[in-house]
Scaffold this motif. Structure first.
Motif, PDB file in Angstrom:
ATOM      1  N   ARG A 138       0.704  -1.195  -0.123  1.00 34.48           N
ATOM      2  CA  ARG A 138      -0.262   0.291   0.086  1.00 34.48           C
ATOM      3  C   ARG A 138       0.997   0.832  -0.387  1.00 34.48           C
ATOM      4  O   ARG A 138       2.016   1.286   0.839  1.00 34.48           O
ATOM      5  N   VAL A 139       0.900   2.011  -1.056  1.00 28.72           N
ATOM      6  CA  VAL A 139       1.181   3.222  -1.024  1.00 28.72           C
ATOM      7  C   VAL A 139       0.697   4.487  -1.557  1.00 28.72           C
ATOM      8  O   VAL A 139      -0.274   4.136  -1.590  1.00 28.72           O
ATOM      9  N   PRO A 140       0.785   5.965  -1.248  1.00 27.16           N
ATOM     10  CA  PRO A 140       0.189   6.669  -1.044  1.00 27.16           C
ATOM     11  C   PRO A 140      -0.395   6.632  -2.951  1.00 27.16           C
ATOM     12  O   PRO A 140       1.123   7.050  -3.062  1.00 27.16           O
ATOM     13  N   GLN A 194      -4.620   4.889  -1.296  1.00 25.29           N
ATOM     14  CA  GLN A 194      -4.023   4.652  -1.093  1.00 25.29           C
ATOM     15  C   GLN A 194      -4.032   3.687  -2.341  1.00 25.29           C
ATOM     16  O   GLN A 194      -4.385   3.332  -2.523  1.00 25.29           O
ATOM     17  N   GLU A 233      -3.087   0.520  -3.906  1.00 28.96           N
ATOM     18  CA  GLU A 233      -2.593  -1.497  -3.602  1.00 28.96           C
ATOM     19  C   GLU A 233      -1.599  -1.994  -5.312  1.00 28.96           C
ATOM     20  O   GLU A 233      -2.156  -1.866  -6.142  1.00 28.96           O
ATOM     21  N   VAL A 239       4.447   3.367   3.359  1.00 26.63           N
ATOM     22  CA  VAL A 239       3.797   2.256   3.123  1.00 26.63           C
ATOM     23  C   VAL A 239       3.823   1.478   3.722  1.00 26.63           C
ATOM     24  O   VAL A 239       4.312   1.993   4.819  1.00 26.63           O
TER      25      VAL A 239
END
Length: 71
Positions: A11-13, A21, A23, A62
């Motif tokens: 999960r990243v911004p 987020q 995925e 993350v």
């Protein structure tokens, strides 16, 4: 993909929102990844696999998690 169809997710911004987020599905179980938080205001977060391969190098925060739902 992990056992029983519950994949590992990175999960990243999202670039377009402070609340959402993105995925990314990863092939190994969550415990096979190491997260190094960025330092300072513009520090980049780095996620590596147990083999040492860099799978993410970018803005944070993350997290690597197992999906709560199979797919």
């Amino acid at each position: 993909m992990s056992l029983f169809g519950h994949p590992t997710l990175l999960r990243v911004p999202a670039w377009y929102s402070d609340r959402v987020q993105d995925e990314i599905v990863l092939p190994l179980p969550p415990e096979e990844y190491d997260i190094k938080p960025g330092e300072g205001i513009n520090g980049r977060w780095v996620v590596t696999s147990s083999s040492g391969a860099v799978v993410y190098n970018g803005i944070g925060p993350v997290e690597v998690v197992r999906s709560p739902a199979p797919f």
